[in-house]
Each structure stands twice: as structure tokens, then as C-alpha cells.
Design an enzyme around this catalytic site. Sequence first.
Site: not given
Length: 495
Positions: A307-309
Site C-alpha cells: 500500500d501507499e508506495a
Amino acid sequence: MALPYLLTAALIATPVPVLSAEPAFDVIPAPVSAVATGADFHLDRTTVIQTRTPAVGSLLAADLREATGLTIPVTPSAAPAGRKISLKITGGLGDGYRIAVDRSAVEIKASTPEGLFDGTQTLLQLRDGRAIAGGTIADRPRFTYRGSHLDLARHFHAPDEVKKYIDEIRRLKINYLHLHLSDDQGWRIQIDGWPRLTEIGGAEGTGVDGVGGGFLTKAQYTDLVDYAAARFVTIVPEIDMPGHVNAAQVAYPELTCDGVAPPPRTDTAVGYSSLCISSETTYRFVEDVIRELAAITPGPYIHIGGDEAHATPPADYVRFQDRVIPLVAKYGKTAYGWNEIAQSTAAYSSVAQYWGTTNNNPVLAGAVAHGMRVVMSPANKAYLDMKYDRNTRLGLTWAGLIEVRTAYDWDPGTHLTGVPESSVLGVEAALWSETLRSIDDIEFMAFPRLAAIAELGWSPAATHDWESFRTRLAAYGPQWTARGVDFYRSPQVSW
Ligand code: ACM
């Protein structure tokens, strides 16, 4: 309206049921069908638990002893004088169970030990003092995966706290516990090949705002896995990557592209760290971690985050997942990740955890069309770290305020366009710990909302009814009180 109570009444053994539109018992999650007869069973000093599955019998005896003070023997053969609770394995019940309670006996039947255990959890909710409500129940889960998630990275939660939480969630028929073990602030699981991960990333002061720290040794993790397994809970370990890796890079600067260690971070910003996608060191690190984690994890899943890379360029993100997802399979596990991993074609055979706040995710729907399966954790429904209302002392608000009814009123089988129920493995309630430090904090945010998510995961959609649920929650409240669980007294429920 509770149609299945009518539809399935014909399946239930005698006595002939008195049909009712209301649930017969105050059980959470609601069973498929139930009929009350009024012929209660009374526990007394002659009661025995008769079973050839002593592990389940002993857990039931321990719970009944705590609740009633009675010491109930567990035996494989019927005691001559005793009025018995029998726990029997029989064929034909799939992953469900049946309960029959009358004045002389209680019988729980299931085709697996887990089914039997689920039946005992229902039985415990039929108890009032030393009486067990008379009647019959036929039940089975809607989804095989019913998860709860804890964030040990933002604030470490000690093994005894996690065990207490396992005890509580299993009563609601939650059968997976997902542990978020690494993030920008800290690293919480021993990895032998990379010891500084925990020496530095698990040190005191690595919690959010510099409060707390700690990590699980492999022995502690294994003990936790065993404790959970004895209660039919499977641990799902998560190592978040390629983002959320600042703590790993502080410990091992070679995991950055420039080889320079970033400063430690204990704030709550996200999306700023990334593994170096072009470096072979990255893949040696990732493979070591997956191999060591798979070796101590008997469950089927390794969660690889994803997530949220935001600090990983999109093409690099896909390149990373294309290479890492097969590594999970190499060590005998199924890859599981936040829904962003659906961007990689390698992810089609893995499981996505949907955490978005809308009812539409075309990338995920596309992967589902290729066979990907989904666990539903929509943040605006199932993120238990969101505040209940504006005055909630703990929690965040980015996905909205989530009162109990908001957590309850949605359907995992129809929530997401292009993700049919047949592709939904189940549900999971996430509980991030940026603002949570103690087990009391966890309990206050988890309960009663986790009961709502548990019912969505277990009970048939046709039993779904807010008025019924809030009534059953009110009846459940004294159990939490008796066990010292610090739950939120929502004004939506008449406690
Ligand atoms: C997430 O909440 N970042 C999965």
C-alpha cells in the site's frame, strides 16, 4: 425480517418449531437458523463434557468454569449419572455445526474440530447463569475468511495483550488475525539474517511519538501462532513493502538507492519511503525475510503489504511485485497484499485486501476477472481506527466517522463493482495503532464494531437486520463487562 429462520426451519430436528420472524436467541454473529423451545439445560455438579475432541472440550470447560465457578470434567465416555454436554464429530456438516439443547442434554455436532469449536462459542452465548437456553441451532459461515488486524508497528502490543485480544475475537467467530509487523517507525519480528532490523527497529522509542518499542522473537511469535491455532485462529504476518520501509532502511542503509541511512521517524506521515527497486540487495533482503517468515508461519498466507508506495515510480512498483509475489509461492505460501498489488499480473493468483473508500476499483475488478480473490476491508466501513464520532478520544478521521451502524450496514458480497461474492474470500476489520497504545485502547476501538464486521463475515446476508443486531449487542454488553473488556457504549445501542 429474518427469512432464513422460516426457510431453514424444515431442516431442524424435532420439536416442531414455533416459527418466528425474530431471532430465537441473542447470538452474535446471527446463526443461519435457530428455534427456541424453553426447555433449558441446567449446569450443575453432575454435568460432564463428553467428547473425543478433548482440546475443544477443555476450552469449553475452562470458559464455563470462569463463567459459573463449576468444574466440569471432560471425558471420552458418558459418565453414568451425569447430565451431559456432548461434542461430536459427524459427517455431512461441512464447515458448520448443529446444537440441540433440552432439559437432559446438550449436543453439539460438527464435521471438523473447528466447527465444533464454533458451536461451543455459540453455546456460551446461550448461557444465562447456570442455564443454557433450550432449542436448536443450525449454522455455518457465509465466508471462510473472517479477519481482524492489529498494527504492532506503530505501537508494539505485547504477546499477552495479543492473546487477550485473540480470546475476545474468537468468541465472535473471527478466524484470522493479521499482524502488521513492519512500517516506517519500527520492525517487530526477529529475522536472523538481518538482526539489526529488530536491534534498531525494535528498540525502545520506535513507537509513534517515540512512545514504546519492542518486537517478537521467533519463539514469542511461534508461541502466539500456537496459542491462536489452539483456538482455530490463523495468524497472517505482514511485512509491508516496497513502501513503509523507513525502519528497515535506518537499520540497513544498503536498502536505499544511495546507501545513506535516512533518519528514524516516529511521526505518522506515509508514502515517503521505498526499497531500491533496481538493487539486487533488495531482493536478497526480501527473499530472506519471506523465507524466514514462511518457516515459522503454518497458515497459508504471507501478507506483503504493497500500500501507499507513493515514493516508488509506478513501473518500478509493478516490476517489484512481479518479482516478489512469486517468491511467496516459492516458500509454499499464498501472497496476500493491499489492493494496489492487483496492478501486477503476478498477483492474479493471490489475494487482495480492498481498503478503498469507494465502490469501484477497475484495476482490482480486472484482476478479479483473472481469478484474484478479495478480502473486503473498506476503510470507510471496516477501519476500526476511525473515530466513532467527533468526540471520540482516540483514532483518526481520514476515512470518515464510523459509528456502529455504519460498520454494520454494508454487504461484502455486493460492495465493489466487478467483485462478485464468489470472488470474496471474506472480510477483515483493520485497526491501525497510530493513536492506540494499550490493550484498553484497542478494545475501545474494536468493540462493538468488530462484532458488526464478524456478523458480515459469518451470517447469511438474509439475516442482516440492524434492529436485531442492536438488540443482540445490548444483550452481549454484560459479557464484555464481566470479562473486563473496555468497549464503547455507542448511543445507537440500548445497553
Ligand atoms: C492502508 O490503510 N494504508 C492499507
